[in-house]
Scaffold this motif. Structure first.
Motif, PDB file in Angstrom:
ATOM      1  N   SER A  21       0.894  -1.017   0.135  1.00  0.00           N
ATOM      2  CA  SER A  21       0.130  -0.022  -0.123  1.00  0.00           C
ATOM      3  C   SER A  21       0.910   1.136   0.059  1.00  0.00           C
ATOM      4  CB  SER A  21      -0.869  -0.182   1.166  1.00  0.00           C
ATOM      5  OG  SER A  21      -1.937   1.096   0.990  1.00  0.00           O
ATOM      6  N   HIS A  22       0.268   2.279  -0.027  1.00  0.00           N
ATOM      7  CA  HIS A  22       0.881   3.624  -0.108  1.00  0.00           C
ATOM      8  C   HIS A  22       1.711   3.913   1.336  1.00  0.00           C
ATOM      9  CE1 HIS A  22       1.331   8.013   0.132  1.00  0.00           C
ATOM     10  NE2 HIS A  22       1.459   7.902  -1.046  1.00  0.00           N
ATOM     11  N   PRO A  23       2.806   4.319   1.442  1.00  0.00           N
ATOM     12  CA  PRO A  23       3.514   4.551   2.695  1.00  0.00           C
ATOM     13  C   PRO A  23       2.849   5.290   3.897  1.00  0.00           C
ATOM     14  CG  PRO A  23       4.485   5.872   0.946  1.00  0.00           C
ATOM     15  CD  PRO A  23       3.687   5.049   0.296  1.00  0.00           C
ATOM     16  N   ILE A  24       2.153   6.177   3.575  1.00  0.00           N
ATOM     17  CA  ILE A  24       1.152   6.778   4.595  1.00  0.00           C
ATOM     18  C   ILE A  24       0.135   5.756   5.039  1.00  0.00           C
ATOM     19  CG2 ILE A  24      -0.578   8.523   5.294  1.00  0.00           C
ATOM     20  CD1 ILE A  24       1.232  10.516   3.472  1.00  0.00           C
ATOM     21  N   ALA A  25      -0.489   5.038   4.290  1.00  0.00           N
ATOM     22  CA  ALA A  25      -1.372   4.185   4.584  1.00  0.00           C
ATOM     23  C   ALA A  25      -0.624   3.063   5.721  1.00  0.00           C
ATOM     24  CB  ALA A  25      -2.302   3.348   3.490  1.00  0.00           C
ATOM     25  N   LEU A  26       0.344   2.511   5.300  1.00  0.00           N
ATOM     26  CA  LEU A  26       0.901   1.466   5.912  1.00  0.00           C
ATOM     27  C   LEU A  26       1.242   2.209   7.335  1.00  0.00           C
ATOM     28  CD1 LEU A  26       3.563   0.166   3.464  1.00  0.00           C
ATOM     29  CD2 LEU A  26       1.430  -0.791   4.152  1.00  0.00           C
ATOM     30  N   LEU A  27       1.793   3.589   7.530  1.00  0.00           N
ATOM     31  CA  LEU A  27       2.146   4.063   8.614  1.00  0.00           C
ATOM     32  C   LEU A  27       0.955   4.255   9.537  1.00  0.00           C
ATOM     33  CD1 LEU A  27       4.128   5.756  10.354  1.00  0.00           C
ATOM     34  CD2 LEU A  27       3.172   7.934   9.180  1.00  0.00           C
ATOM     35  N   HIS A  64       5.124 -11.938  10.802  1.00  0.00           N
ATOM     36  CA  HIS A  64       5.349 -12.690   9.559  1.00  0.00           C
ATOM     37  C   HIS A  64       5.407 -11.822   8.168  1.00  0.00           C
ATOM     38  CE1 HIS A  64       1.207 -13.593   9.785  1.00  0.00           C
ATOM     39  NE2 HIS A  64       1.260 -13.925   8.425  1.00  0.00           N
ATOM     40  N   ILE A  65       4.277 -10.709   8.427  1.00  0.00           N
ATOM     41  CA  ILE A  65       3.774 -10.115   7.121  1.00  0.00           C
ATOM     42  C   ILE A  65       4.944  -8.876   6.902  1.00  0.00           C
ATOM     43  CG2 ILE A  65       2.132  -8.486   6.237  1.00  0.00           C
ATOM     44  CD1 ILE A  65       0.018 -10.088   7.766  1.00  0.00           C
ATOM     45  N   LYS A  66       5.526  -8.926   5.619  1.00  0.00           N
ATOM     46  CA  LYS A  66       6.290  -7.963   5.314  1.00  0.00           C
ATOM     47  C   LYS A  66       5.438  -6.661   4.610  1.00  0.00           C
ATOM     48  CE  LYS A  66      10.080  -7.007   1.669  1.00  0.00           C
ATOM     49  NZ  LYS A  66      10.939  -7.613   0.717  1.00  0.00           N
ATOM     50  N   LEU A  67       5.777  -5.452   5.032  1.00  0.00           N
ATOM     51  CA  LEU A  67       5.060  -4.470   4.428  1.00  0.00           C
ATOM     52  C   LEU A  67       6.040  -3.922   3.220  1.00  0.00           C
ATOM     53  CD1 LEU A  67       3.959  -2.723   8.039  1.00  0.00           C
ATOM     54  CD2 LEU A  67       2.767  -4.433   6.573  1.00  0.00           C
ATOM     55  N   VAL A  68       5.431  -3.513   2.076  1.00  0.00           N
ATOM     56  CA  VAL A  68       5.798  -3.056   0.801  1.00  0.00           C
ATOM     57  C   VAL A  68       5.146  -1.803   0.617  1.00  0.00           C
ATOM     58  CG1 VAL A  68       6.564  -3.691  -1.582  1.00  0.00           C
ATOM     59  CG2 VAL A  68       6.338  -5.606   0.304  1.00  0.00           C
ATOM     60  N   GLU A  69       5.742  -0.526   0.354  1.00  0.00           N
ATOM     61  CA  GLU A  69       5.453   0.369  -0.279  1.00  0.00           C
ATOM     62  C   GLU A  69       4.964   0.580  -1.859  1.00  0.00           C
ATOM     63  OE1 GLU A  69       7.855   3.827   0.754  1.00  0.00           O
ATOM     64  OE2 GLU A  69       7.646   3.581   2.957  1.00  0.00           O
ATOM     65  N   SER A  70       3.695   1.180  -2.058  1.00  0.00           N
ATOM     66  CA  SER A  70       3.489   1.028  -3.422  1.00  0.00           C
ATOM     67  C   SER A  70       3.034   2.590  -3.687  1.00  0.00           C
ATOM     68  CB  SER A  70       2.379   0.073  -3.787  1.00  0.00           C
ATOM     69  OG  SER A  70       1.186   0.460  -3.069  1.00  0.00           O
ATOM     70  N   SER A  71       2.787   3.014  -4.870  1.00  0.00           N
ATOM     71  CA  SER A  71       2.231   4.551  -5.131  1.00  0.00           C
ATOM     72  C   SER A  71       0.993   4.805  -4.639  1.00  0.00           C
ATOM     73  CB  SER A  71       2.518   4.638  -6.769  1.00  0.00           C
ATOM     74  OG  SER A  71       1.762   3.821  -7.441  1.00  0.00           O
ATOM     75  N   ASP A  72       0.345   4.002  -4.553  1.00  0.00           N
ATOM     76  CA  ASP A  72      -1.350   4.169  -4.167  1.00  0.00           C
ATOM     77  C   ASP A  72      -2.067   2.989  -3.306  1.00  0.00           C
ATOM     78  OD1 ASP A  72      -3.781   5.374  -4.836  1.00  0.00           O
ATOM     79  OD2 ASP A  72      -4.216   3.713  -6.261  1.00  0.00           O
ATOM     80  N   THR A  73      -3.137   3.199  -2.871  1.00  0.00           N
ATOM     81  CA  THR A  73      -3.637   2.409  -1.931  1.00  0.00           C
ATOM     82  C   THR A  73      -4.441   1.487  -2.828  1.00  0.00           C
ATOM     83  OG1 THR A  73      -5.484   4.036  -1.653  1.00  0.00           O
ATOM     84  CG2 THR A  73      -4.020   3.944   0.245  1.00  0.00           C
ATOM     85  N   ALA A  74      -4.977   1.650  -3.994  1.00  0.00           N
ATOM     86  CA  ALA A  74      -5.893   0.678  -4.840  1.00  0.00           C
ATOM     87  C   ALA A  74      -4.959   0.233  -5.995  1.00  0.00           C
ATOM     88  CB  ALA A  74      -6.778   1.780  -5.609  1.00  0.00           C
ATOM     89  N   ILE A  75      -3.623   0.405  -6.295  1.00  0.00           N
ATOM     90  CA  ILE A  75      -2.924  -0.050  -7.290  1.00  0.00           C
ATOM     91  C   ILE A  75      -2.616  -1.696  -6.976  1.00  0.00           C
ATOM     92  CG2 ILE A  75      -0.483   0.608  -6.457  1.00  0.00           C
ATOM     93  CD1 ILE A  75      -1.793   0.599 -10.387  1.00  0.00           C
ATOM     94  N   ALA A  76      -2.397  -1.818  -5.759  1.00  0.00           N
ATOM     95  CA  ALA A  76      -1.990  -3.258  -5.307  1.00  0.00           C
ATOM     96  C   ALA A  76      -3.421  -3.990  -5.368  1.00  0.00           C
ATOM     97  CB  ALA A  76      -1.505  -3.063  -4.192  1.00  0.00           C
TER      98      ALA A  76
END
Length: 275
Positions: A104-110, A121-133
C-alpha cells in the motif's frame, strides 16, 4: 460538459472517492502515478481540476504537496475531509496467516503500524497508491499478498476484506484540497477560508508580529506549517490557513501582510469544508 479531474492513484483510491464526493459521478479521471504528475496534469491542461491530499490526522502534513502547490502556482479552490477506513483485503478464500506481504501507500502503512506489529511474518511493501495493489491482486489472482485500502477498492476489484478498520487511531481523517490552475472560481461572499504563504526576514519577533496582525484583523489561524527554503539555509517559508467571517477582514490582513513579509502569496481563497 464532463470535467476532467486529476487524482493521484487509480479507481478505488481515496483520491477517487473524494473526486466523486466533491464533483459528483459525472467526471472523467486523469489517473496519475505521483503528486507531481497531478500538478503537471493541471499545468498542461490535461485536466480541469485536481484532488490532492494535504494532511492526515495520524501521519500529519504531507510537506512535499505544499511545495508542489507553491512551485506550480496552483490555486486551492476548495477542501474536503474524508474519514479514512483502512482495510486488509486479499484474493478471496485466504486467512491472515497465509499472507506474506501487504502492499500500500507508505502513509497508509504508517496509519496501520500497530495492527501489523501483531503479525511479524507479514512484510510491508510500499506502493504508489492504496488501490493499485488491489487491482494487481485481482488481475493476477495473487495469493499470499494483501492490499491495504478503503472498502471501495475491495468492491471494485472483488477482493475479500479479512480485517477492517485496522488504522491505529479510529478517528482517522485526511484533508484533501481541490486545485485549479487559475483562481477565479468562488464569489467573495462565499469565501471564508484562505491559504497563504510568506517568508520573513530574521528580525526577532517577526513571526509573532504577523500572527498578531491576523488576530487583530479577526482571522482565526487553523494551520501553520513551516518549510525550509533550500536556497537559503536555516530560513523558512510559512504556509498558513485562516478562517474568517467576512472577506473584507481577510482583504485588510492581506494588505498589511504584504508589507510586513517577504514573498507573500495567496495559495487559495475558498469556502471551508463543513467536514
Amino acid at each position: 460538459m464532463e470535467i476532467k479531474v486529476a487524482i493521484q492513484g487509480i479507481q478505488g483510491s481515496f483520491h477517487h472517492q473524494v473526486a466523486h464526493r466533491y464533483f459528483g459521478e459525472a467526471i472523467g479521471l486523469d489517473e496519475c502515478v505521483t503528486f507531481r504528475d497531478v500538478a503537471n496534469s493541471l499545468k498542461n491542461n490535461q485536466s480541469d481540476k485536481a484532488i490532492m491530499a494535504i494532511e492526515n490526522s495520524i501521519a500529519g502534513a504531507i510537506l512535499p504537496n505544499y511545495a508542489l502547490i507553491d512551485s506550480y502556482d496552483l490555486h486551492i479552490i476548495g477542501e474536503h475531509f474524508l474519514d479514512i477506513h483502512m482495510n486488509l483485503m486479499v484474493f478471496p478464500g485466504q486467512t491472515i496467516e497465509e499472507i506474506q506481504e501487504v502492499h500500500s501507500h507508505p502513509i497508509a502503512l504508517l496509519q496501520c503500524a500497530n495492527f501489523f506489529s501483531q503479525y511479524p511474518h507479514i512484510k510491508l511493501v510500499e506502493s504508489s497508491d492504496t488501490a493499485i495493489a488491489a487491482k494487481r491482486i485481482q488481475e493476477n489472482q495473487l495469493k499470499g499478498i494483501g492490499a491495504l485500502g478503503g472498502p471501495v477498492a475491495a468492491e471494485i476489484y472483488n477482493l475479500e476484506i479479512i480485517a477492517n478498520g485496522i488504522h491505529t487511531v479510529k478517528s482517522n481523517k485526511t484533508r484533501f484540497v481541490v486545485l485549479k490552475a487559475s483562481n477565479k472560481e468562488i464569489p467573495k461572499d462565499l469565501i471564508n477560508k484562505a491559504s497563504v504563504k510568506f517568508e520573513l526576514d530574521d528580525t526577532p519577533g517577526s513571526l509573532a508580529t504577523v500572527l498578531n496582525v491576523m488576530n487583530n484583523c479577526k482571522l482565526n489561524l487553523t494551520k501553520i506549517q513551516s518549510l525550509p527554503i533550500i536556497e537559503t539555509p536555516f530560513t523558512y517559508a510559512f504556509f498558513v490557513d485562516v478562517v474568517f467571517e467576512k472577506y473584507k477582514h481577510f482583504e485588510k490582513a492581506k494588505k498589511v501582510m504584504e508589507i510586513m513579509t517577504t514573498h507573500f502569496k495567496v495559495l487559495g481563497e475558498y469556502e471551508k469544508s463543513k467536514q
